[in-house]
Design a protein around this motif. Sequence first.
Motif, short mmCIF file in Angstrom:
data_model
loop_
_atom_site.label_atom_id
_atom_site.label_comp_id
_atom_site.label_asym_id
_atom_site.label_seq_id
_atom_site.Cartn_x
_atom_site.Cartn_y
_atom_site.Cartn_z
N GLN A 157 0.83 -1.21 0.00
CA GLN A 157 0.00 0.00 0.00
C GLN A 157 0.86 1.26 0.00
OE1 GLN A 157 -2.39 -1.07 3.53
NE2 GLN A 157 -4.14 -1.37 2.16
N GLY A 158 1.96 1.22 -0.78
CA GLY A 158 2.82 2.38 -0.94
C GLY A 158 3.73 2.67 0.24
N ARG A 159 3.86 1.75 1.16
CA ARG A 159 4.64 1.97 2.38
C ARG A 159 6.07 2.42 2.09
NH1 ARG A 159 4.21 -0.18 7.59
NH2 ARG A 159 6.17 -0.25 8.74
N LEU A 160 6.68 1.88 1.04
CA LEU A 160 8.07 2.23 0.70
C LEU A 160 8.15 3.08 -0.56
CD1 LEU A 160 9.90 -1.13 1.53
CD2 LEU A 160 9.79 0.96 2.91
N GLY A 161 7.05 3.66 -0.98
CA GLY A 161 7.05 4.53 -2.14
C GLY A 161 7.18 3.74 -3.43
N SER A 162 7.73 4.37 -4.45
CA SER A 162 7.92 3.69 -5.74
C SER A 162 9.08 2.71 -5.63
CB SER A 162 8.20 4.72 -6.84
OG SER A 162 9.37 5.47 -6.55
N MET A 163 8.95 1.55 -6.30
CA MET A 163 9.91 0.47 -6.15
C MET A 163 10.41 -0.01 -7.51
SD MET A 163 8.02 -1.67 -3.08
CE MET A 163 9.55 -2.36 -2.44
N THR A 164 11.66 -0.45 -7.54
CA THR A 164 12.24 -1.04 -8.76
C THR A 164 13.03 -2.28 -8.36
OG1 THR A 164 14.20 0.40 -8.58
CG2 THR A 164 12.40 1.15 -10.01
N LEU A 165 12.98 -3.30 -9.20
CA LEU A 165 13.70 -4.54 -8.94
C LEU A 165 15.20 -4.28 -9.02
CD1 LEU A 165 13.40 -7.62 -8.47
CD2 LEU A 165 13.50 -7.88 -10.97
N ALA A 166 15.97 -4.78 -8.03
CA ALA A 166 17.40 -4.49 -7.96
C ALA A 166 18.26 -5.75 -7.94
CB ALA A 166 17.69 -3.65 -6.72
N SER A 167 17.67 -6.91 -8.24
CA SER A 167 18.46 -8.14 -8.24
C SER A 167 17.76 -9.21 -9.07
CB SER A 167 18.65 -8.67 -6.81
OG SER A 167 17.45 -9.25 -6.33
N THR A 168 18.42 -10.34 -9.19
CA THR A 168 17.79 -11.50 -9.79
C THR A 168 16.81 -12.12 -8.79
OG1 THR A 168 19.72 -12.75 -9.04
CG2 THR A 168 19.69 -12.06 -11.35
N LEU A 169 15.90 -12.95 -9.30
CA LEU A 169 14.95 -13.67 -8.47
C LEU A 169 15.48 -15.08 -8.20
CD1 LEU A 169 13.11 -11.35 -9.66
CD2 LEU A 169 11.22 -12.99 -9.48
N HIS A 170 15.27 -15.56 -6.98
CA HIS A 170 15.68 -16.91 -6.61
C HIS A 170 14.53 -17.58 -5.88
CE1 HIS A 170 20.02 -16.08 -7.43
NE2 HIS A 170 19.62 -14.84 -7.18
N THR A 171 14.35 -18.88 -6.12
CA THR A 171 13.26 -19.61 -5.49
C THR A 171 13.79 -20.80 -4.71
OG1 THR A 171 12.90 -21.07 -7.41
CG2 THR A 171 11.70 -18.97 -7.37
N TYR A 172 13.06 -21.12 -3.62
CA TYR A 172 13.42 -22.26 -2.77
C TYR A 172 12.15 -22.96 -2.30
CZ TYR A 172 17.98 -20.01 -2.63
OH TYR A 172 19.16 -19.44 -3.00
N PRO A 173 12.12 -24.31 -2.33
CA PRO A 173 10.97 -25.02 -1.77
C PRO A 173 10.95 -24.86 -0.26
CG PRO A 173 12.72 -26.57 -2.30
CD PRO A 173 13.17 -25.23 -2.81
N LEU A 174 9.77 -24.77 0.30
CA LEU A 174 9.64 -24.53 1.74
C LEU A 174 9.39 -25.86 2.45
CD1 LEU A 174 9.73 -22.44 3.90
CD2 LEU A 174 7.34 -21.91 3.47
N VAL A 175 10.45 -26.40 3.03
CA VAL A 175 10.38 -27.67 3.73
C VAL A 175 11.09 -27.52 5.07
CG1 VAL A 175 10.98 -30.12 3.71
CG2 VAL A 175 10.37 -28.96 1.56
N GLY A 176 10.41 -27.84 6.16
CA GLY A 176 11.02 -27.82 7.48
C GLY A 176 11.44 -29.23 7.88
N VAL A 177 12.57 -29.34 8.57
CA VAL A 177 13.10 -30.65 8.95
C VAL A 177 13.64 -30.57 10.38
CG1 VAL A 177 14.84 -32.42 8.49
CG2 VAL A 177 13.77 -31.20 6.59
N HIS A 178 13.31 -31.59 11.17
CA HIS A 178 13.92 -31.73 12.49
C HIS A 178 14.26 -33.20 12.69
CE1 HIS A 178 14.63 -31.66 16.80
NE2 HIS A 178 14.54 -30.34 16.80
N ALA A 179 15.55 -33.51 12.82
CA ALA A 179 15.97 -34.89 13.04
C ALA A 179 15.44 -35.39 14.37
CB ALA A 179 17.48 -34.99 12.98
N ASN A 180 15.05 -36.66 14.41
CA ASN A 180 14.57 -37.26 15.65
C ASN A 180 15.68 -37.46 16.66
OD1 ASN A 180 12.11 -37.31 14.40
ND2 ASN A 180 12.09 -39.51 14.02
N ALA A 181 16.91 -37.54 16.18
CA ALA A 181 18.10 -37.61 17.05
C ALA A 181 19.19 -36.81 16.36
CB ALA A 181 18.53 -39.06 17.27
#
Length: 412
Positions: free
Chosen positions: A275-299
């Motif tokens: 909602q305009g909180r940071l004013g006008s914006m422009t992309l400044a980098s490449t885009l990167h994606t990652y699958p969202l998986v959480g892991v906790h070993a049992n031991a």
Amino acid sequence: MSASGTQAQALSPHHTDTDVLHSDVVIIGAGPAGLSFARAVAASGLRITVVEKSPAAVLADPPYDGREIALTHKSKEIMQALDMWQRVSDHEIYKLKDAKVVNGRSGYQLHFPQPNSARGKPTDTLGYLISNHNIRRAAYAAVQTCPNIELLCGVGVKDVHTDKEAATVNLEDGRRLHAKLLVAADSRFSQTRRQLGIAADMHDFGRTVIVFRMRHSVSNQHSAFECFHYGRTLALLPLEENLTKCVVTIDSHRADSLLQLSPEALAADIEQQLQGRLGSMTLASTLHTYPLVGVHANAFHAQRSALVGDAAVGMHPVTAHGFNLGLESADILARLVNQAAQKGQDIASGSLLAQYQREHMRNTRPLYHGTNLMVRLFTNEAPPAKVLRSLILRVSNNLPPIKHLISRQLTG
């Protein structure tokens, strides 16, 4: 030590023949957690071998991968002790002054203000942000100063096994490693963990994280902003005053709706979300994606072996504790190993590894399951869940003990 794996082996003191390599500690994975553990335990004088599939050139100069790592004050102290923090340029260390959380389109904010102190010391910042590739570069440079650390780069692990006397690692090139202690630091999808017979709780959130930097006309005031909007989550991590890292978490089947946008359309989309909180914006980098998986070993350990970093716990990024927990795991295990080595005791005894598990499990289990519970609630868009989300923000904001507890977690 040379950055070349071949040259490093030629200089290494712990070869007995060309096919079998003997060490005290073998670490699988030369990511930040694995290298942090190697650097921390090097002070003991133990012979350490680190195995990494990536070439040495990539470790020495890692590419930008889009990730900015939030670090607590405790993590800063650990990195300073490991000669890592000093190796990151001051202008690449970004201060996080405070943090705010909003729910949906509500204007109400849960606010974690700039603290006056952290870990008993005066401070003007809630935490810090450093790009992942800079942490990786600093960790690699730090281990180069230790002649008892050998890096075997550009080679994968075929299999591992342990017995009462030793751990054995068979490499894909036919060489074999023997060590007293095996440490797995090969990601949250660790094959070493599986080969050791350690089960893990793995939660696939069915979502994708999209990360990129945006420049903007209005200052971010060095304030982090977590927006639990309906349909997606948007986190803003302040870098420079007019440069912010955007982290969008979205259902995986909808990710292409953002990835296929032009830079201008993506900037307009984020502007609209904010909602305009940071004013006008422009992309400044490449885009990167990652699958969202959480892991906790049992031991966190098996016979003559232990897990550190994401191999032990891979967190949902909403609490920004992933690498902080990885550093803690390396710090705890290294302390126990160093103490045992100094006393001439077995560095991989069952009692030592059990103590490591108790200490690290106490830190991770409540945070992991609590985070997953919070994420499930704050991505649930059923009307009762929306009401409960708003209620939780208000309670957290207005009950000092709860707010203080969360703030302590954020600062470490």
